[in-house]
Design a protein around this motif. Sequence first.
Motif, short mmCIF file in Angstrom:
data_model
loop_
_atom_site.label_atom_id
_atom_site.label_comp_id
_atom_site.label_asym_id
_atom_site.label_seq_id
_atom_site.Cartn_x
_atom_site.Cartn_y
_atom_site.Cartn_z
N THR A 1 0.86 -1.19 0.00
CA THR A 1 0.00 0.00 0.00
C THR A 1 0.89 1.23 0.00
OG1 THR A 1 -1.69 -1.15 1.29
CG2 THR A 1 -1.83 1.26 1.19
N ILE A 2 0.55 2.19 -0.82
CA ILE A 2 1.27 3.46 -0.84
C ILE A 2 0.33 4.54 -0.32
CG2 ILE A 2 2.38 5.21 -2.29
CD1 ILE A 2 3.37 2.94 -4.05
N THR A 3 0.79 5.29 0.66
CA THR A 3 -0.02 6.35 1.28
C THR A 3 0.71 7.68 1.17
OG1 THR A 3 0.90 6.26 3.52
CG2 THR A 3 -0.77 4.63 2.98
N SER B 1 0.11 11.74 5.43
CA SER B 1 -0.93 11.75 6.46
C SER B 1 -1.48 10.37 6.72
CB SER B 1 -2.07 12.69 6.03
OG SER B 1 -2.79 12.13 4.93
N GLY B 2 -1.09 9.38 5.90
CA GLY B 2 -1.57 8.01 6.07
C GLY B 2 -2.71 7.63 5.14
N LYS B 3 -3.14 8.54 4.27
CA LYS B 3 -4.24 8.26 3.34
C LYS B 3 -3.74 7.41 2.19
CE LYS B 3 -7.55 10.50 0.23
NZ LYS B 3 -8.01 11.81 -0.31
N SER B 4 -4.45 6.30 1.91
CA SER B 4 -4.06 5.40 0.84
C SER B 4 -4.27 6.06 -0.52
CB SER B 4 -4.87 4.10 0.91
OG SER B 4 -4.56 3.25 -0.17
N VAL B 5 -3.24 5.98 -1.38
CA VAL B 5 -3.35 6.58 -2.72
C VAL B 5 -3.12 5.56 -3.83
CG1 VAL B 5 -2.68 8.89 -1.94
CG2 VAL B 5 -0.91 7.28 -2.64
N LYS C 1 4.03 0.77 2.32
CA LYS C 1 3.80 -0.17 3.42
C LYS C 1 3.66 -1.57 2.86
CE LYS C 1 1.55 3.28 6.37
NZ LYS C 1 0.37 3.61 7.21
N VAL C 2 4.47 -2.49 3.39
CA VAL C 2 4.47 -3.88 2.95
C VAL C 2 3.97 -4.74 4.10
CG1 VAL C 2 5.87 -5.77 2.06
CG2 VAL C 2 6.42 -3.42 1.42
N THR D 1 7.68 -0.46 6.62
CA THR D 1 7.25 0.85 6.12
C THR D 1 8.49 1.66 5.79
OG1 THR D 1 5.26 0.84 7.50
CG2 THR D 1 5.97 2.97 6.63
N SER D 2 8.46 2.35 4.65
CA SER D 2 9.59 3.19 4.27
C SER D 2 9.09 4.39 3.49
CB SER D 2 10.61 2.40 3.43
OG SER D 2 11.74 3.19 3.16
#
Length: 663
Positions: free
Chosen positions: A616-618, A621-625, A648-649, A657-658
């Motif tokens: 997942t790429i955010t 702010s943590g919002k998934s894009v 995020k893996v 997370t990186s």
Amino acid sequence: MKRSLLLFATSFIAWQTQAQNTCATAVAVSINSYYISAINGTDVPTPTCSTGGSNASAGEWYSYTATFDTVIRVTTDLPQNGGVDTRVQIYTGTCADRVCYAGDDDSGTGYTSQVDFYVTSGTTYYIAFDDNWTSAGFTFKVMYAPPPPPPPGGFVAQYVPVTSYANCIVDMNGDGLDDAVSVDDTQININYQNADGTLTNTLYSTTYADNAPYWSMCAGDLDGNGYNDLVYAGGGLTFMMANDNGTGYTEVSQPEYIFCQRSNLVDINNDGLLDAFSCHDVAPNVYYINNGDGTWTWHQGGLGDTPDGGNYGSIWVDYDNDGLSDMFIAKCRGAGSSASVDQLWHNNGDGTFTDVAPTMDLADFQQSWSSAWGDFDNDGDMDVMIGASSFTGGGHKLMRNDGTTFTNVTPGSGYDLFNGTSIEFVAQDFNNDGYIDVLGGGALMLNNGDMTFTQTLIPANNGPIGDMNNDGFLDIQNGNTLWMNEGNDNNWINVLPVGVTSNRNAIGARIEVTSALGTQIRDIRSGDGFRYMSTLTAHFGLGTDDAVSEVTIKWPDGLVEHILDPAINTTIKPVQGQSSTGVAELPAATFSVFPSPAVDKLHLRSTMDLSESNVTITDLSGKSVLRPALLNNAVDVSTLSPGLYLVKVQGTAANFTSKFAKQ
């Protein structure tokens, strides 16, 4: 009779000249002016107590014995000298066991020297001039420094064995205690701090360093093995890499020529690996991107492109609170030269940087070699004191950060009346009152908490800074003298963060400490001032506050963690992902992403099997894009807009997370 008198006078002058050629036969001086016909004495002044390298081959010696406690000035800044390039060292102790007490290279007009130092009744101080720059004759003057500042107190001298370049105080072995590091061409000398405050001296032999740290040195863990490496900056960069148990160092010198000035370690491309930056004195600045495999890729330009250089004191600081490390360069080439215009390079988050100094009122024709950055008024953003190395291009500037610009608040601050110049200015809280002070120009400027400063003279000059006896008060090294800060009753807390998905030193992190005083901020930096490397531990004075309600760590990769109600009067060592609000993660070496900035594909590197993982790429702010498919340990990011993101893996083996940048 006249002939005999002339012969006597000639022999007397010859004896006097010979007498000052060694420390043992130093000529006693008092408050007066003295002429040196040439610097040709056989006793070379060592150790070096000032900047300018170690190229001296001769010296001239004098001694001054104080009859009462006061402040003495030794200066060559006199009209008859015409700006001759002098350098002076001041010693205490004996000729056989000299201890650096003060020194100066270029604090006077042009290249003349001027140094003020506190003297104690009955103590003898040795004054030595060397031929590091010239052996020509000149006049020097010994005088009282007006006005005498209050006596220093609070600092006591402790001997420490050093080699040629005593430029570094940093925790070298990961035990949380600062160590004193000096080097020469073929060895590294580390005074390891023990838990009881004593020091253990250890010498490590190295291959001959192609680049000795003539101008600066910095430190950080370049390969994530838990032991800090060193970067020497001279005619180029040399990496001294610690082995996996910290018992030896391997030299990795880079082939490119750089007229190095300030050097720094910082994660320029946000990939979790420390990169090396160096100011270039005669060309655009340079940096080496860490490839993560023991090699580096050379870059020049984009971070200070003035063709003829003039780049002296770089410092990486998040001035606009966006979580990205920006870079300010204090520049010097002479008043009126375009190479003397200070620059502030804003990190755009996509691998590029923009000079915003003109819009921030920071682009000045000021002759400065360094700047001291800190939140002087504790309002949540970084202010700056740009220190003059010469008043030819203007005086010191105290600039308050107002969020969208900087305002000159020098008038009435104490810096409008401060006449000390230096190539070194650094910001730390030396009296633990919760307000950041400034050391430089021959004085400690104590912060009054209202953007004004009070000049205080201390026996220490600028040098590497750290807590060398684990008592919570910052000490200063001058050559083979550690000036130990005796402290007071104020409380304190130290924060030494350990990165996991961020670089291991957490260089570039923002640390916030909240107590009854309010919230204080610090940035973790490798290399500030001009020459020296100071502690990577974030130090906070608390005044009389007896508790800290919260420590906030804003990691370089964008993660934010909070530690509630930590103990005070101690050093806490939070590991990324293991705080009270985090999730434990694996060491940094198990996961990384590249390249950053990415164009089309982002590659994931791990020692774990990622084949069954979800990605997942955010945004920050943590919002998934984006939820891209993982193919051959890479994901397609071509549809993302330029900017900063978190990848995020999540899998059965571990979670990672990186942070990365999209170009």
